[in-house]
Write an enzyme that holds these catalytic residues in place. Structure first.
Site, PDB file in Angstrom:
ATOM      1  N   ASP A  28     -10.700  17.526  71.233  1.00 34.86           N
ATOM      2  CA  ASP A  28     -10.216  18.458  70.215  1.00 34.86           C
ATOM      3  C   ASP A  28      -9.993  19.798  70.903  1.00 34.86           C
ATOM      4  OD1 ASP A  28     -10.077  20.355  68.052  1.00 34.86           O
ATOM      5  OD2 ASP A  28     -11.060  18.895  66.761  1.00 34.86           O
ATOM      6  N   GLU A  87      -6.914  18.862  57.973  1.00 40.64           N
ATOM      7  CA  GLU A  87      -5.975  19.659  58.758  1.00 40.64           C
ATOM      8  C   GLU A  87      -4.774  18.877  59.274  1.00 40.64           C
ATOM      9  OE1 GLU A  87      -8.345  21.566  61.737  1.00 40.64           O
ATOM     10  OE2 GLU A  87      -9.127  23.040  60.322  1.00 40.64           O
ATOM     11  N   HIS A  92      -8.313  10.006  61.389  1.00 43.90           N
ATOM     12  CA  HIS A  92      -9.016  10.161  62.653  1.00 43.90           C
ATOM     13  C   HIS A  92     -10.494  10.415  62.387  1.00 43.90           C
ATOM     14  CE1 HIS A  92      -7.895  14.237  61.405  1.00 43.90           C
ATOM     15  NE2 HIS A  92      -8.902  14.698  62.132  1.00 43.90           N
ATOM     16  N   HIS A  94     -14.036  12.353  64.142  1.00 45.43           N
ATOM     17  CA  HIS A  94     -14.546  13.329  65.094  1.00 45.43           C
ATOM     18  C   HIS A  94     -15.837  12.777  65.687  1.00 45.43           C
ATOM     19  CE1 HIS A  94     -12.051  16.770  63.567  1.00 45.43           C
ATOM     20  NE2 HIS A  94     -12.067  16.021  62.475  1.00 45.43           N
TER      21      HIS A  94
END
Length: 129
Positions: A28, A87, A92, A94
């Site tokens: 990220d 966002e 996805h 994290h």
């Protein structure tokens, strides 16, 4: 086309950690902590629970060795997993090295790492895969 689809296509560079036919993992660029990795299915689906079952189950299997590498690479109690999906409209997860629940608080300020620091983090995680 989302920013993640552009990364998958190679149109935008990334600090790639791992990749196979179905998934890609990369750092990220606005991490909560050093070692913050995104794991993304290569199909563009907005919401995590709209991802086809074979991808959804494969996502955690793909992420597992990366999470272990994160735990080996950073001083942390464990690798936390979070699904936010606000966002970027591309499902996805994290993977974040954490010591307590607040380390997964996405309202806290993000880190600003140099390109050199990002490359060091990338190499460290890859070396522990």
């Amino acid at each position: 086309m989302t920013i993640f689809s552009k990364i998958i296509a190679g149109d935008i560079p990334s600090y790639k950690i791992a990749e196979n036919e179905q998934f890609i993992a990369f750092l990220d660029i606005m991490p909560l902590r050093k070692g913050h990795v995104l794991v993304v299915p290569k199909i563009e689906v907005d919401k995590i629970f709209d991802v086809p079952d074979n991808y959804l189950s494969g996502l955690l299997v793909f992420a597992k060795p990366i999470a272990r590498a994160i735990e080996k690479s950073f001083d942390c109690n464990r690798c936390g997993v979070s699904v936010v999906g606000i966002e970027v409209p591309h499902a996805h997860v994290h993977l974040i090295p954490i010591n307590d629940a607040n380390d997964l608080n996405f309202l806290q300020p993000k880190l600003t790492l140099t390109g050199e620091e990002m490359k060091e983090v990338q190499n460290l995680i890859i070396s522990n895969l």
